[in-house]
Design a protein around this motif. Structure first.
Motif, mmCIF file in Angstrom:
data_model
loop_
_atom_site.group_PDB
_atom_site.id
_atom_site.type_symbol
_atom_site.label_atom_id
_atom_site.label_comp_id
_atom_site.label_asym_id
_atom_site.label_seq_id
_atom_site.Cartn_x
_atom_site.Cartn_y
_atom_site.Cartn_z
ATOM 1 N N GLY A 18 0.793 -1.222 0.000
ATOM 2 C CA GLY A 18 0.000 0.000 0.000
ATOM 3 C C GLY A 18 0.828 1.276 0.000
ATOM 4 O O GLY A 18 2.043 1.263 0.142
ATOM 5 N N VAL A 19 0.120 2.392 -0.154
ATOM 6 C CA VAL A 19 0.749 3.710 -0.228
ATOM 7 C C VAL A 19 1.136 4.179 1.168
ATOM 8 O O VAL A 19 0.321 4.171 2.085
ATOM 9 C CB VAL A 19 -0.189 4.730 -0.901
ATOM 10 N N LEU A 20 2.394 4.577 1.319
ATOM 11 C CA LEU A 20 2.885 5.133 2.577
ATOM 12 C C LEU A 20 2.843 6.659 2.575
ATOM 13 O O LEU A 20 2.663 7.282 3.612
ATOM 14 C CB LEU A 20 4.333 4.692 2.833
ATOM 15 N N ALA A 21 3.034 7.240 1.385
ATOM 16 C CA ALA A 21 3.060 8.704 1.293
ATOM 17 C C ALA A 21 2.792 9.138 -0.145
ATOM 18 O O ALA A 21 3.014 8.379 -1.093
ATOM 19 C CB ALA A 21 4.408 9.239 1.759
ATOM 20 N N PHE A 22 2.327 10.370 -0.284
ATOM 21 C CA PHE A 22 2.013 10.974 -1.573
ATOM 22 C C PHE A 22 2.532 12.403 -1.566
ATOM 23 O O PHE A 22 2.425 13.103 -0.552
ATOM 24 C CB PHE A 22 0.489 10.981 -1.794
ATOM 25 N N ALA A 23 3.113 12.843 -2.688
ATOM 26 C CA ALA A 23 3.609 14.230 -2.766
ATOM 27 C C ALA A 23 3.495 14.746 -4.189
ATOM 28 O O ALA A 23 3.465 13.973 -5.145
ATOM 29 C CB ALA A 23 5.060 14.296 -2.309
ATOM 30 N N GLN A 24 3.438 16.056 -4.297
ATOM 31 C CA GLN A 24 3.537 16.736 -5.571
ATOM 32 C C GLN A 24 4.574 17.841 -5.417
ATOM 33 O O GLN A 24 4.597 18.533 -4.405
ATOM 34 C CB GLN A 24 2.201 17.324 -5.998
ATOM 35 N N GLN A 25 5.416 17.977 -6.424
ATOM 36 C CA GLN A 25 6.466 18.993 -6.409
ATOM 37 C C GLN A 25 6.221 19.963 -7.559
ATOM 38 O O GLN A 25 6.116 19.542 -8.711
ATOM 39 C CB GLN A 25 7.843 18.330 -6.578
ATOM 40 N N LYS A 26 6.143 21.230 -7.236
ATOM 41 C CA LYS A 26 6.016 22.236 -8.280
ATOM 42 C C LYS A 26 7.362 22.416 -8.947
ATOM 43 O O LYS A 26 8.391 22.524 -8.289
ATOM 44 C CB LYS A 26 5.549 23.569 -7.693
#
Length: 172
Positions: A18-26
């Protein structure tokens, strides 16, 4: 224009956990900052990192926990990175791990032939000659990384931040 990251865990037998973390970088930010959340709703932060300086070839990035407390840092060793990218990850009160691209030939190709910047890379982070973790970019249409943590005393959050940063900052 953003880079998007999903950090997945695996079970001891190699199955998806499963997913542990999610991020978006500009992209094109003057002062780099990435926050990782529990999922793509971006409601609950897990950790993050932020550059100390606006623009610096050897910038230091502080790593923070979910409530903003510093838990470590990483920085690029500019001089050592001219031929092979070299990063330093610090875990306070523990050690400083130095990570460098394993393959000099691939590192040189990625630097000097623009259309080969997609080539996979492999970083080994070491303390006193012993690998404590590694990050390997795999072949494929989507960027996929395998991260192996070999030292049980290493804070996993620092490794996650460093793995995301390698992708987010490697080509800058």
């Amino acid at each position: 224009m953003v880079n998007q990251y999903e950090v997945h865990g695996v079970t001891p037998d190699g199955q998806e956990a499963g997913v542990l973390a999610f991020a978006q970088q500009k992209r094109l930010a003057f002062k780099e900052q990435v926050t990782l959340y529990t999922d793509d709703t971006k409601q609950v932060p897990v950790l993050g990192f932020k550059a100390r300086q606006v623009i610096d070839l050897g910038a230091t990035y502080d790593i923070f926990d979910a409530i903003g407390n510093p838990i470590g840092l990483f920085r690029k060793k500019f001089g050592a990175s001219l031929l092979r990218s070299t990063w330093v990850l610090e875990q306070p009160g523990y050690y400083e791990a130095v990570g460098q691209e394993r393959n000099l030939f691939v590192a040189l190709l990625r630097r000097f032939v623009d259309y080969l910047s997609w080539l996979p890379y492999h970083f080994d982070f070491q303390v006193n000659g012993n690998t404590v973790f590694s990050v390997e970019r795999k072949w494929g249409l989507r960027d996929t990384y395998n991260v192996a943590i070999l030292d049980p005393n290493l804070d996993r959050r620092l490794v996650i931040a460093m793995a995301v940063a390698l992708d987010a900052l490697q080509s800058r």
